[in-house]
Write a protein that holds these residues in place. Structure first.
Motif, PDB file in Angstrom:
ATOM      1  N   ILE A 154      24.512 -29.005 -77.814  1.00  0.00           N
ATOM      2  CA  ILE A 154      25.525 -28.538 -77.031  1.00  0.00           C
ATOM      3  C   ILE A 154      27.471 -29.285 -78.361  1.00  0.00           C
ATOM      4  O   ILE A 154      27.278 -29.780 -78.601  1.00  0.00           O
ATOM      5  CB  ILE A 154      26.283 -28.746 -75.910  1.00  0.00           C
ATOM      6  N   TYR A 155      28.527 -28.181 -77.280  1.00  0.00           N
ATOM      7  CA  TYR A 155      29.405 -28.671 -79.081  1.00  0.00           C
ATOM      8  C   TYR A 155      31.012 -29.736 -78.253  1.00  0.00           C
ATOM      9  O   TYR A 155      30.411 -29.377 -76.684  1.00  0.00           O
ATOM     10  CB  TYR A 155      30.087 -26.951 -79.435  1.00  0.00           C
ATOM     11  N   LYS A 156      31.674 -30.691 -78.887  1.00  0.00           N
ATOM     12  CA  LYS A 156      32.659 -31.018 -78.855  1.00  0.00           C
ATOM     13  C   LYS A 156      32.712 -29.540 -78.447  1.00  0.00           C
ATOM     14  O   LYS A 156      33.310 -28.974 -78.611  1.00  0.00           O
ATOM     15  CB  LYS A 156      33.036 -31.526 -79.854  1.00  0.00           C
ATOM     16  N   THR A 157      33.851 -29.750 -77.062  1.00  0.00           N
ATOM     17  CA  THR A 157      34.149 -31.115 -75.741  1.00  0.00           C
ATOM     18  C   THR A 157      33.546 -31.516 -75.252  1.00  0.00           C
ATOM     19  O   THR A 157      34.428 -32.456 -73.988  1.00  0.00           O
ATOM     20  CB  THR A 157      36.307 -30.768 -75.626  1.00  0.00           C
ATOM     21  N   ALA A 158      32.514 -31.347 -74.944  1.00  0.00           N
ATOM     22  CA  ALA A 158      31.681 -31.592 -73.962  1.00  0.00           C
ATOM     23  C   ALA A 158      31.208 -33.277 -73.929  1.00  0.00           C
ATOM     24  O   ALA A 158      31.391 -33.807 -75.042  1.00  0.00           O
ATOM     25  CB  ALA A 158      30.130 -30.842 -74.710  1.00  0.00           C
ATOM     26  N   PRO A 159      31.780 -33.953 -72.694  1.00  0.00           N
ATOM     27  CA  PRO A 159      31.431 -35.396 -73.278  1.00  0.00           C
ATOM     28  C   PRO A 159      30.396 -35.583 -73.409  1.00  0.00           C
ATOM     29  O   PRO A 159      30.866 -36.977 -74.030  1.00  0.00           O
ATOM     30  CB  PRO A 159      31.376 -35.577 -71.300  1.00  0.00           C
ATOM     31  N   ALA A 160      29.157 -35.536 -73.493  1.00  0.00           N
ATOM     32  CA  ALA A 160      27.977 -36.335 -73.544  1.00  0.00           C
ATOM     33  C   ALA A 160      28.371 -36.182 -75.715  1.00  0.00           C
ATOM     34  O   ALA A 160      27.466 -36.945 -76.323  1.00  0.00           O
ATOM     35  CB  ALA A 160      26.784 -35.087 -73.626  1.00  0.00           C
ATOM     36  N   ALA A 161      29.198 -35.117 -75.667  1.00  0.00           N
ATOM     37  CA  ALA A 161      29.289 -35.414 -77.330  1.00  0.00           C
ATOM     38  C   ALA A 161      29.908 -36.594 -77.970  1.00  0.00           C
ATOM     39  O   ALA A 161      29.011 -37.836 -78.400  1.00  0.00           O
ATOM     40  CB  ALA A 161      30.190 -34.017 -77.994  1.00  0.00           C
ATOM     41  N   TYR A 162      30.831 -36.323 -77.084  1.00  0.00           N
ATOM     42  CA  TYR A 162      31.327 -38.316 -77.861  1.00  0.00           C
ATOM     43  C   TYR A 162      30.527 -39.747 -76.280  1.00  0.00           C
ATOM     44  O   TYR A 162      30.891 -40.243 -77.967  1.00  0.00           O
ATOM     45  CB  TYR A 162      32.830 -38.796 -76.630  1.00  0.00           C
ATOM     46  N   ALA A 163      29.595 -39.084 -75.813  1.00  0.00           N
ATOM     47  CA  ALA A 163      28.919 -40.121 -75.602  1.00  0.00           C
ATOM     48  C   ALA A 163      27.449 -40.703 -76.773  1.00  0.00           C
ATOM     49  O   ALA A 163      27.123 -41.822 -76.343  1.00  0.00           O
ATOM     50  CB  ALA A 163      27.707 -40.057 -74.265  1.00  0.00           C
ATOM     51  N   LEU A 164      27.320 -39.443 -76.920  1.00  0.00           N
ATOM     52  CA  LEU A 164      26.270 -40.369 -78.029  1.00  0.00           C
ATOM     53  C   LEU A 164      26.637 -41.260 -79.145  1.00  0.00           C
ATOM     54  O   LEU A 164      26.216 -42.405 -79.647  1.00  0.00           O
ATOM     55  CB  LEU A 164      26.425 -39.040 -79.794  1.00  0.00           C
ATOM     56  N   VAL A 165      28.117 -42.074 -78.996  1.00  0.00           N
ATOM     57  CA  VAL A 165      28.997 -42.668 -79.690  1.00  0.00           C
ATOM     58  C   VAL A 165      28.826 -44.062 -79.224  1.00  0.00           C
ATOM     59  O   VAL A 165      28.501 -45.435 -79.884  1.00  0.00           O
ATOM     60  CB  VAL A 165      30.208 -42.254 -80.774  1.00  0.00           C
ATOM     61  N   THR A 166      29.805 -43.946 -77.780  1.00  0.00           N
ATOM     62  CA  THR A 166      29.071 -45.168 -77.109  1.00  0.00           C
ATOM     63  C   THR A 166      27.644 -45.267 -76.650  1.00  0.00           C
ATOM     64  O   THR A 166      27.461 -46.705 -76.240  1.00  0.00           O
ATOM     65  CB  THR A 166      29.906 -44.510 -75.311  1.00  0.00           C
ATOM     66  N   THR A 167      27.423 -44.405 -76.646  1.00  0.00           N
ATOM     67  CA  THR A 167      25.420 -45.105 -76.638  1.00  0.00           C
ATOM     68  C   THR A 167      24.909 -45.762 -77.518  1.00  0.00           C
ATOM     69  O   THR A 167      24.141 -47.317 -77.918  1.00  0.00           O
ATOM     70  CB  THR A 167      24.536 -43.671 -75.953  1.00  0.00           C
ATOM     71  N   ALA A 168      25.022 -45.734 -78.595  1.00  0.00           N
ATOM     72  CA  ALA A 168      24.233 -45.880 -79.600  1.00  0.00           C
ATOM     73  C   ALA A 168      25.176 -47.198 -80.618  1.00  0.00           C
ATOM     74  O   ALA A 168      24.038 -47.899 -80.920  1.00  0.00           O
ATOM     75  CB  ALA A 168      24.550 -44.994 -81.150  1.00  0.00           C
ATOM     76  N   TYR A 169      26.370 -46.872 -80.058  1.00  0.00           N
ATOM     77  CA  TYR A 169      27.401 -48.676 -80.509  1.00  0.00           C
ATOM     78  C   TYR A 169      27.306 -50.220 -79.145  1.00  0.00           C
ATOM     79  O   TYR A 169      27.441 -50.570 -78.630  1.00  0.00           O
ATOM     80  CB  TYR A 169      28.272 -48.436 -80.520  1.00  0.00           C
ATOM     81  N   ASP A 170      26.634 -49.121 -78.307  1.00  0.00           N
ATOM     82  CA  ASP A 170      26.980 -50.191 -76.726  1.00  0.00           C
ATOM     83  C   ASP A 170      28.195 -50.130 -77.149  1.00  0.00           C
ATOM     84  O   ASP A 170      28.201 -51.706 -76.520  1.00  0.00           O
ATOM     85  CB  ASP A 170      25.439 -51.091 -76.978  1.00  0.00           C
ATOM     86  N   LEU A 171      28.923 -49.896 -76.779  1.00  0.00           N
ATOM     87  CA  LEU A 171      30.916 -50.071 -76.672  1.00  0.00           C
ATOM     88  C   LEU A 171      31.243 -48.801 -75.777  1.00  0.00           C
ATOM     89  O   LEU A 171      30.821 -47.888 -75.292  1.00  0.00           O
ATOM     90  CB  LEU A 171      31.407 -49.682 -78.169  1.00  0.00           C
ATOM     91  N   ALA A 172      32.377 -49.804 -74.938  1.00  0.00           N
ATOM     92  CA  ALA A 172      33.338 -49.496 -73.929  1.00  0.00           C
ATOM     93  C   ALA A 172      33.851 -48.053 -74.693  1.00  0.00           C
ATOM     94  O   ALA A 172      34.372 -48.021 -76.092  1.00  0.00           O
ATOM     95  CB  ALA A 172      34.263 -50.022 -73.171  1.00  0.00           C
ATOM     96  N   ALA A 173      34.341 -47.154 -74.216  1.00  0.00           N
ATOM     97  CA  ALA A 173      35.355 -45.750 -74.808  1.00  0.00           C
ATOM     98  C   ALA A 173      36.528 -45.982 -75.872  1.00  0.00           C
ATOM     99  O   ALA A 173      36.724 -46.070 -76.777  1.00  0.00           O
ATOM    100  CB  ALA A 173      35.347 -44.416 -74.202  1.00  0.00           C
TER     101      ALA A 173
END
Length: 232
Positions: A154-173
């Motif tokens: 699924i493409y940006k701007t789906a929230p799941a796309a941005y969540a790839l980064v927060t999940t991988a880095y364990d950081l708050a947005a």
């Protein structure tokens, strides 16, 4: 020195790829002489259709990867501009796989990386496309991670796309600085909660008034002074 009130120092800088790090018009520019006077209009439409296809397929709940959509958008343009030699199709696609990066990109990434923050790409591009582009531009040693929406289909701007980064880095947005030249992408990232820097290379007018970027720069060079001010 501490950051000004309300300003946090990002723990990661995440960049959109196409239009932000890589010049999407470089492919046509390499063949402009053979394409004739419609070259820039051709390039503009290629980009418009490429993005349109990502949004339409996502809204339909379907998926075709970015490489396929780039090819299909080019075929549309070749049909729309019949005066452009169709023999240029393969050379144009080859050039798109090895786009030029903007001149300031290597220096900016090197300066940010030297401060110890994570440097990553988050893109609609396929992993193969992104790896080829990074290697061709000589950015391999400056990028820590490449995140592609291909894994989600699924493409940006789906929230799941941005969540790839927060999940991988364990950081708050908000601890992630996201940079994009695409205002629609900044809107999506801001809605997700990222700290957003709009790289408004073309001097485009403001839009998405309810989802404002945190800062606007005309090129990525603005990030270096901004990061220095935030970290002290």
């Amino acid at each position: 020195m501490t950051p000004p009130e309300g300003v946090t120092s990002p723990e990661a800088y995440v960049f959109d790829a196409y239009g932000t790090l890589f010049d999407v018009h470089a492919a046509v520019r390499r063949h402009a002489g053979a394409m004739g006077p419609e070259a820039q209009a051709f390039s503009d439409l290629w980009r418009v259709k490429q993005l349109e296809y990502t949004w339409v397929t996502s809204l339909m709940g379907q998926y075709r990867d970015f490489s396929a959509l780039t090819d299909e958008a080019l075929d549309f343009c070749l049909a729309r501009f019949p005066q452009v030699d169709k023999a240029l199709r393969d050379p144009l696609l080859d050039a798109y796989r090895q786009l030029d990066c903007y001149r300031e990109v290597p220096g900016v990434l090197a300066s940010l990386k030297a401060t110890g923050v994570k440097i990553a790409i988050l893109s609609n591009g396929t992993p193969k496309m992104l790896n080829e582009a990074v290697e061709a531009a000589g950015l391999d040693g400056l990028i820590d991670d490449i995140f592609s929406v291909d894994v989600l289909q699924i493409y940006k701007t789906a929230p799941a796309a941005y969540a790839l980064v927060t999940t991988a880095y364990d950081l708050a947005a908000p601890d992630i600085a996201f940079q994009s030249s695409n205002r629609w992408d900044i809107a999506g990232a801001k809605a997700f909660g990222f700290t957003c820097h709009w790289i408004n290379r073309s001097g485009a007018p403001e839009e998405y008034a309810s989802l404002q970027p945190d800062r606007v720069f005309s090129s990525l060079e603005g990030l270096v002074g901004s990061h220095a001010a935030e970290t002290g």
